[in-house]
Motif scaffolding. Structure first.
Motif, PDB file in Angstrom:
ATOM      1  N   GLY A  45       5.355  -1.833  -4.255  1.00 57.91           N
ATOM      2  CA  GLY A  45       5.805  -1.043  -3.113  1.00 57.91           C
ATOM      3  C   GLY A  45       6.186   0.353  -3.541  1.00 57.91           C
ATOM      4  N   VAL A  46       5.678   1.345  -2.852  1.00 53.86           N
ATOM      5  CA  VAL A  46       5.929   2.745  -3.189  1.00 53.86           C
ATOM      6  C   VAL A  46       6.886   3.385  -2.185  1.00 53.86           C
ATOM      7  CG1 VAL A  46       4.865   5.015  -3.455  1.00 53.86           C
ATOM      8  CG2 VAL A  46       3.670   2.962  -4.284  1.00 53.86           C
ATOM      9  N   SER A  47       6.606   3.207  -0.915  1.00 56.95           N
ATOM     10  CA  SER A  47       7.418   3.859   0.107  1.00 56.95           C
ATOM     11  C   SER A  47       7.259   3.121   1.425  1.00 56.95           C
ATOM     12  CB  SER A  47       6.987   5.321   0.274  1.00 56.95           C
ATOM     13  OG  SER A  47       7.807   5.987   1.202  1.00 56.95           O
ATOM     14  N   ALA A 103      12.939  -2.456   6.266  1.00 56.22           N
ATOM     15  CA  ALA A 103      12.108  -2.048   5.139  1.00 56.22           C
ATOM     16  C   ALA A 103      11.987  -3.182   4.129  1.00 56.22           C
ATOM     17  CB  ALA A 103      12.706  -0.818   4.473  1.00 56.22           C
ATOM     18  N   SER A 104      10.790  -3.316   3.611  1.00 55.45           N
ATOM     19  CA  SER A 104      10.531  -4.336   2.599  1.00 55.45           C
ATOM     20  C   SER A 104       9.500  -3.814   1.620  1.00 55.45           C
ATOM     21  CB  SER A 104      10.016  -5.626   3.239  1.00 55.45           C
ATOM     22  OG  SER A 104       9.579  -6.535   2.234  1.00 55.45           O
ATOM     23  N   SER A 108       4.045  -9.649   0.118  1.00 53.60           N
ATOM     24  CA  SER A 108       3.729 -10.909   0.805  1.00 53.60           C
ATOM     25  C   SER A 108       4.191 -10.900   2.261  1.00 53.60           C
ATOM     26  CB  SER A 108       4.360 -12.088   0.069  1.00 53.60           C
ATOM     27  OG  SER A 108       5.773 -12.047   0.154  1.00 53.60           O
ATOM     28  N   GLY A 109       5.034  -9.950   2.608  1.00 52.27           N
ATOM     29  CA  GLY A 109       5.506  -9.856   3.981  1.00 52.27           C
ATOM     30  C   GLY A 109       4.597  -9.073   4.909  1.00 52.27           C
ATOM     31  N   TYR A 110       3.546  -8.514   4.360  1.00 52.43           N
ATOM     32  CA  TYR A 110       2.634  -7.672   5.145  1.00 52.43           C
ATOM     33  C   TYR A 110       1.296  -8.371   5.306  1.00 52.43           C
ATOM     34  CZ  TYR A 110       5.948  -3.864   4.304  1.00 52.43           C
ATOM     35  OH  TYR A 110       7.076  -3.074   4.264  1.00 52.43           O
ATOM     36  N   HIS A 111       0.787  -8.372   6.516  1.00 46.97           N
ATOM     37  CA  HIS A 111      -0.471  -9.053   6.760  1.00 46.97           C
ATOM     38  C   HIS A 111      -1.573  -8.162   7.305  1.00 46.97           C
ATOM     39  CE1 HIS A 111       2.207 -12.463   6.199  1.00 46.97           C
ATOM     40  NE2 HIS A 111       1.133 -13.153   5.912  1.00 46.97           N
ATOM     41  N   HIS A 112      -1.271  -6.890   7.498  1.00 47.43           N
ATOM     42  CA  HIS A 112      -2.313  -5.936   7.871  1.00 47.43           C
ATOM     43  C   HIS A 112      -2.407  -4.898   6.771  1.00 47.43           C
ATOM     44  CE1 HIS A 112      -2.669  -7.653  11.832  1.00 47.43           C
ATOM     45  NE2 HIS A 112      -1.391  -7.437  12.083  1.00 47.43           N
ATOM     46  N   TRP A 113      -3.586  -4.806   6.165  1.00 45.91           N
ATOM     47  CA  TRP A 113      -3.779  -3.901   5.037  1.00 45.91           C
ATOM     48  C   TRP A 113      -5.028  -3.053   5.251  1.00 45.91           C
ATOM     49  CZ3 TRP A 113      -0.604  -3.744   0.678  1.00 45.91           C
ATOM     50  CH2 TRP A 113       0.348  -4.777   0.578  1.00 45.91           C
ATOM     51  N   GLY A 114      -4.979  -1.836   4.729  1.00 51.99           N
ATOM     52  CA  GLY A 114      -6.189  -1.037   4.668  1.00 51.99           C
ATOM     53  C   GLY A 114      -6.982  -1.391   3.413  1.00 51.99           C
ATOM     54  N   PRO A 115      -8.185  -0.853   3.262  1.00 51.06           N
ATOM     55  CA  PRO A 115      -9.037  -1.150   2.108  1.00 51.06           C
ATOM     56  C   PRO A 115      -8.602  -0.424   0.837  1.00 51.06           C
ATOM     57  CG  PRO A 115     -10.124   0.398   3.543  1.00 51.06           C
ATOM     58  CD  PRO A 115      -8.871  -0.009   4.249  1.00 51.06           C
ATOM     59  N   GLY A 116      -7.740   0.592   0.968  1.00 53.96           N
ATOM     60  CA  GLY A 116      -7.244   1.294  -0.199  1.00 53.96           C
ATOM     61  C   GLY A 116      -7.996   2.582  -0.492  1.00 53.96           C
ATOM     62  N   THR A 117      -7.319   3.475  -1.213  1.00 59.28           N
ATOM     63  CA  THR A 117      -7.923   4.731  -1.657  1.00 59.28           C
ATOM     64  C   THR A 117      -7.492   4.965  -3.105  1.00 59.28           C
ATOM     65  OG1 THR A 117      -8.241   7.086  -1.124  1.00 59.28           O
ATOM     66  CG2 THR A 117      -6.035   6.184  -0.763  1.00 59.28           C
ATOM     67  N   GLN A 118      -8.444   5.374  -3.938  1.00 58.09           N
ATOM     68  CA  GLN A 118      -8.185   5.530  -5.361  1.00 58.09           C
ATOM     69  C   GLN A 118      -7.528   6.876  -5.649  1.00 58.09           C
ATOM     70  OE1 GLN A 118      -9.058   3.318  -8.140  1.00 58.09           O
ATOM     71  NE2 GLN A 118      -7.651   4.767  -9.128  1.00 58.09           N
ATOM     72  N   VAL A 119      -6.467   6.831  -6.433  1.00 54.01           N
ATOM     73  CA  VAL A 119      -5.826   8.041  -6.942  1.00 54.01           C
ATOM     74  C   VAL A 119      -5.939   8.027  -8.453  1.00 54.01           C
ATOM     75  CG1 VAL A 119      -3.651   9.282  -7.222  1.00 54.01           C
ATOM     76  CG2 VAL A 119      -4.243   8.267  -5.005  1.00 54.01           C
ATOM     77  N   THR A 120      -6.536   9.074  -9.012  1.00 52.35           N
ATOM     78  CA  THR A 120      -6.687   9.211 -10.452  1.00 52.35           C
ATOM     79  C   THR A 120      -5.959  10.468 -10.899  1.00 52.35           C
ATOM     80  OG1 THR A 120      -8.850   8.124 -10.353  1.00 52.35           O
ATOM     81  CG2 THR A 120      -8.326   9.370 -12.351  1.00 52.35           C
ATOM     82  N   VAL A 121      -5.096  10.327 -11.886  1.00 51.30           N
ATOM     83  CA  VAL A 121      -4.327  11.464 -12.397  1.00 51.30           C
ATOM     84  C   VAL A 121      -4.701  11.639 -13.865  1.00 51.30           C
ATOM     85  CG1 VAL A 121      -2.067  12.501 -12.695  1.00 51.30           C
ATOM     86  CG2 VAL A 121      -2.465  10.872 -10.814  1.00 51.30           C
TER      87      VAL A 121
END
Length: 123
Positions: A45-47, A103-104, A108-121
């Motif tokens: 979890g980030v934010s 806030a959590s 495991s408490g979340y059931h709707h997710w996006g496909p994600g986006t890659q961040v490279t630093v």
């Protein structure tokens, strides 16, 4: 059924900035969160933003560098990431769930997710 799509990821040098967007078909729920995941590890979890009062929460490692916000008119939640570090590199996901009222950072408490986006630093 809420559908989420992240965007805004990419390659950035250490110390740079990116703004991630999470656009939804609708955002009727109270809690929207950003998570990240690196290969071989679980989702961190980030934010989190709680829409009832727009309270925001951050994991310790990003406090003072990341900012979560939302635009109701666009059904979009943003994650402004500044002063990026190599350890911030990951796939970033947004998530929400109709049952959450507070806030959590537990994925495991979340059931709707996006496909994600890659961040490279990297330099």
């Amino acid at each position: 059924q809420v559908q989420l799509v992240e965007s805004g990821g990419g390659l950035v040098q250490p110390g740079g900035s990116l703004r991630l967007s999470c656009t939804a078909t609708s955002l009727p729920y109270y809690v929207i969160a950003w998570f990240r995941q690196v290969p071989g590890q679980g989702r961190e979890g980030v934010s989190v933003i709680v829409t009832s009062d727009d309270s925001t929460y951050y994991t310790d490692s990003v406090k003072g560098r990341f900012t979560i916000s939302r635009d109701n008119a666009k059904n979009t939640v943003y994650l402004q990431m500044n002063k990026l570090r190599p350890e911030d590199a990951a796939v970033y996901y947004c998530a929400t769930d109709p049952r959450l009222r507070y806030a959590s950072f537990d994925p495991s408490g979340y059931h709707h997710w996006g496909p994600g986006t890659q961040v490279t630093v990297s330099s």
